[in-house]
Design a protein around this motif. Structure first.
Motif, mmCIF file in Angstrom:
data_model
loop_
_atom_site.group_PDB
_atom_site.id
_atom_site.type_symbol
_atom_site.label_atom_id
_atom_site.label_comp_id
_atom_site.label_asym_id
_atom_site.label_seq_id
_atom_site.Cartn_x
_atom_site.Cartn_y
_atom_site.Cartn_z
ATOM 1 N N TRP A 123 0.826 -1.192 -0.018
ATOM 2 C CA TRP A 123 0.012 -0.081 -0.101
ATOM 3 C C TRP A 123 0.893 1.376 0.168
ATOM 4 O O TRP A 123 0.542 2.007 -0.813
ATOM 5 N N PHE A 124 1.781 1.254 0.962
ATOM 6 C CA PHE A 124 2.741 2.654 0.999
ATOM 7 C C PHE A 124 3.698 2.585 -0.393
ATOM 8 O O PHE A 124 3.862 3.673 -0.900
ATOM 9 N N ILE A 125 4.120 1.430 -0.869
ATOM 10 C CA ILE A 125 5.000 1.633 -2.000
ATOM 11 C C ILE A 125 4.221 1.912 -3.332
ATOM 12 O O ILE A 125 4.449 2.754 -4.051
ATOM 13 N N GLY A 126 3.008 1.205 -3.146
ATOM 14 C CA GLY A 126 2.161 1.507 -4.504
ATOM 15 C C GLY A 126 1.762 2.895 -4.632
ATOM 16 O O GLY A 126 1.617 3.564 -5.563
ATOM 17 N N ASN A 127 1.179 3.540 -3.278
ATOM 18 C CA ASN A 127 0.732 4.892 -3.332
ATOM 19 C C ASN A 127 1.884 5.927 -3.925
ATOM 20 O O ASN A 127 1.643 6.844 -4.481
ATOM 21 N N TYR A 128 3.030 5.706 -3.208
ATOM 22 C CA TYR A 128 3.923 6.558 -3.650
ATOM 23 C C TYR A 128 4.434 6.394 -4.939
ATOM 24 O O TYR A 128 4.676 7.458 -5.804
ATOM 25 N N LEU A 129 4.766 5.232 -5.610
ATOM 26 C CA LEU A 129 4.961 5.277 -6.930
ATOM 27 C C LEU A 129 3.681 5.773 -7.821
ATOM 28 O O LEU A 129 4.023 6.503 -8.985
ATOM 29 N N GLY A 130 2.645 5.515 -7.563
ATOM 30 C CA GLY A 130 1.619 5.959 -8.437
ATOM 31 C C GLY A 130 1.502 7.579 -8.427
ATOM 32 O O GLY A 130 1.204 8.358 -9.275
ATOM 33 N N ALA A 131 1.767 8.113 -7.029
ATOM 34 C CA ALA A 131 1.812 9.600 -7.115
ATOM 35 C C ALA A 131 3.050 10.072 -7.984
ATOM 36 O O ALA A 131 2.755 11.200 -8.602
ATOM 37 N N LEU A 132 4.057 9.309 -7.845
ATOM 38 C CA LEU A 132 5.295 10.151 -8.829
ATOM 39 C C LEU A 132 5.077 9.789 -10.243
ATOM 40 O O LEU A 132 5.440 10.779 -10.905
ATOM 41 N N ALA A 133 4.294 8.726 -10.512
ATOM 42 C CA ALA A 133 3.922 8.629 -12.116
ATOM 43 C C ALA A 133 3.015 9.739 -12.630
ATOM 44 O O ALA A 133 3.116 10.093 -13.691
ATOM 45 N N ALA A 134 2.125 10.020 -11.806
ATOM 46 C CA ALA A 134 1.103 11.140 -12.005
ATOM 47 C C ALA A 134 1.895 12.328 -12.208
ATOM 48 O O ALA A 134 1.440 13.319 -12.932
ATOM 49 N N LYS A 135 2.866 12.580 -11.416
ATOM 50 C CA LYS A 135 3.517 14.283 -11.327
ATOM 51 C C LYS A 135 4.613 14.267 -12.246
ATOM 52 O O LYS A 135 4.739 15.261 -13.026
ATOM 53 N N TYR A 136 5.345 12.976 -12.643
ATOM 54 C CA TYR A 136 6.413 13.117 -13.687
ATOM 55 C C TYR A 136 6.321 12.363 -14.806
ATOM 56 O O TYR A 136 5.870 11.062 -14.663
ATOM 57 N N LYS A 137 6.054 12.937 -16.014
ATOM 58 C CA LYS A 137 5.650 12.146 -17.189
ATOM 59 C C LYS A 137 6.559 11.240 -17.681
ATOM 60 O O LYS A 137 6.407 10.313 -18.281
ATOM 61 N N THR A 138 7.923 11.847 -17.442
ATOM 62 C CA THR A 138 8.917 10.848 -17.945
ATOM 63 C C THR A 138 8.783 9.409 -17.123
ATOM 64 O O THR A 138 8.963 8.293 -17.773
ATOM 65 N N LEU A 139 8.942 9.618 -15.856
ATOM 66 C CA LEU A 139 8.538 8.433 -15.163
ATOM 67 C C LEU A 139 7.489 7.677 -15.398
ATOM 68 O O LEU A 139 7.305 6.390 -15.360
ATOM 69 N N ASP A 140 6.209 8.488 -15.714
ATOM 70 C CA ASP A 140 5.084 7.778 -16.001
ATOM 71 C C ASP A 140 5.179 6.759 -17.164
ATOM 72 O O ASP A 140 4.640 5.731 -17.297
ATOM 73 N N LYS A 141 5.807 7.109 -18.119
ATOM 74 C CA LYS A 141 6.275 6.289 -19.174
ATOM 75 C C LYS A 141 6.846 4.749 -19.008
ATOM 76 O O LYS A 141 6.518 3.846 -19.632
ATOM 77 N N ILE A 142 7.846 4.988 -17.978
ATOM 78 C CA ILE A 142 8.249 3.784 -17.723
ATOM 79 C C ILE A 142 7.573 2.966 -16.651
ATOM 80 O O ILE A 142 7.622 1.846 -16.633
ATOM 81 N N LEU A 143 6.867 3.564 -15.625
ATOM 82 C CA LEU A 143 6.396 2.978 -14.401
ATOM 83 C C LEU A 143 4.807 2.291 -15.051
ATOM 84 O O LEU A 143 4.502 1.354 -14.654
ATOM 85 N N VAL A 144 4.164 2.924 -16.036
ATOM 86 C CA VAL A 144 2.712 2.487 -16.502
ATOM 87 C C VAL A 144 2.899 0.984 -16.913
ATOM 88 O O VAL A 144 2.162 0.289 -16.530
ATOM 89 N N PRO A 145 3.681 0.619 -17.647
ATOM 90 C CA PRO A 145 3.617 -0.576 -18.386
ATOM 91 C C PRO A 145 4.070 -1.615 -17.346
ATOM 92 O O PRO A 145 3.450 -2.728 -17.215
#
Length: 342
Positions: A123-145
């Protein structure tokens, strides 16, 4: 409405939910085709490998009917069942030949040792990564897949992948540290005789199923938080804060505080996946929890154990959701100020 009145209202609601749930469980078992409760009791009472006559079978059946209370009116049977549930009498397991309540203490404890930490960490890790993916578009392209792959992967399949690649193929690079099977012996040895050696043996067996649960669950939490954060960051208040000069960090912090509330609700609901995850772990890691007990109970028609597992998880889900209600009051100022009238 005061906070106390709100909590009392929630308690009454959960009591009603619990009463309805145990009533449905009783109806499903009592009126199931073939009378599985009577069949299970007869199997438990019949000596193994001994030929009995029809008269002896009828006598055993009559005795089983009397022990189950089936010779009494349905309304008496129902309220007797409710009374026994409220007093903790869940019957006797015909497979384990022990009181269901005693067996469930061991099984549920084993589940909580593994599944509760896995849910909290993911829960903690997933919410943190999800927030980062929404904030940083470059990271979003890596994390979403990665997030979508983890979310779509069943527990049992990911467990098999972990066993093959980490527990077998890559295990040589870890000095054979990982064990692909977590048995009750590993758990009991560590709990009854805690030492460095028993802890290491426990962690050898604990790591793979723990990582399997954490990684798959992380994908679900990250996906949900990403969607919520994107919605909050594009909302009117976020655009207004941006227009008057608030920093991106400040805007993101406010968006996160609003987006986290549905995820907290999901944390309470997530407890309902314990039994599903337990079944998956049973088939892959041979984990000694309610999952393996439920498989045995279904195969051998141990109806009282099935009933006990359903009841205990109903209680756990209700209790955890009540704790979430309390947590909401503590962390959400909108709710707290609403009770205080401003």
């Amino acid at each position: 409405m005061s906070i106390i009145a709100y909590l009392l209202k929630r308690i009454v609601l959960y009591i009603i939910v619990f009463y309805i749930a145990i009533s449905i469980i009783w109806i499903l078992i009592r009126f199931a085709p073939g009378d599985p409760a009577l069949t299970a009791y007869l199997r438990f009472m019949t000596p193994v490998g001994v030929q009995i006559t029809r008269e002896q079978l009828e006598a055993l059946k009559q005795r089983a009917i009397e022990m189950l209370g089936y010779d009494k009116p349905l309304i008496i049977q129902y309220f007797t069942y409710v009374y026994r549930v409220l007093t903790g009498d869940l019957g006797v397991s015909t497979y384990f030949a022990t009181p269901v309540a005693d067996k469930l203490r061991e099984l549920v404890f084993n589940d909580l040792i593994l599944l509760t930490p896995a849910i909290i960490v993911s829960w903690f890790i997933g919410n943190y990564l999800g927030a980062l993916a929404a904030k940083y578009k470059t990271l979003d392209k890596i994390l979403v897949p990665v997030i979508y792959v983890l979310t779509a992967t069943p527990y049992f399949l990911f467990g098999l992948v972990m066993i093959y690649f980490v527990g077998i193929e890559a295990n040589q690079y870890f000095g054979g540290f990982f064990k692909p099977v977590l048995s009750s012996i590993d758990i009991k040895a560590f709990l009854t005789n805690p030492s460095y050696s028993t802890f290491i043996e426990f962690m050898r067996a604990y790591t793979l199923p723990f990582l399997s649960l954490v990684l798959v669950s992380t994908g679900g939490w990250a996906s949900g938080m990403r969607t919520l954060m994107i919605y909050e960051l594009e909302s009117n208040y976020a655009r207004y804060m941006e227009s008057i000069g608030f920093s991106d960090k400040k805007i993101s912090s406010y968006a996160f505080r609003y987006a986290i509330n549905p995820q907290i609700t999901g944390l309470g609901v997530q407890l309902g996946t314990l039994i599903v995850a337990g079944l998956a772990l049973t088939s892959v890691f041979n984990y000694p929890g309610t999952g393996i007990a439920l498989i045995y109970a279904i195969n051998f028609r141990d109806i009282f154990l099935i009933q006990g597992i359903a009841i205990i998880y109903t209680i756990m889900v209700i209790a955890f959701n009540f704790l979430i209600d309390i947590l909401y009051i503590l962390i959400d100022p909108r709710i707290r100020h609403g009770f205080l009238g401003g």
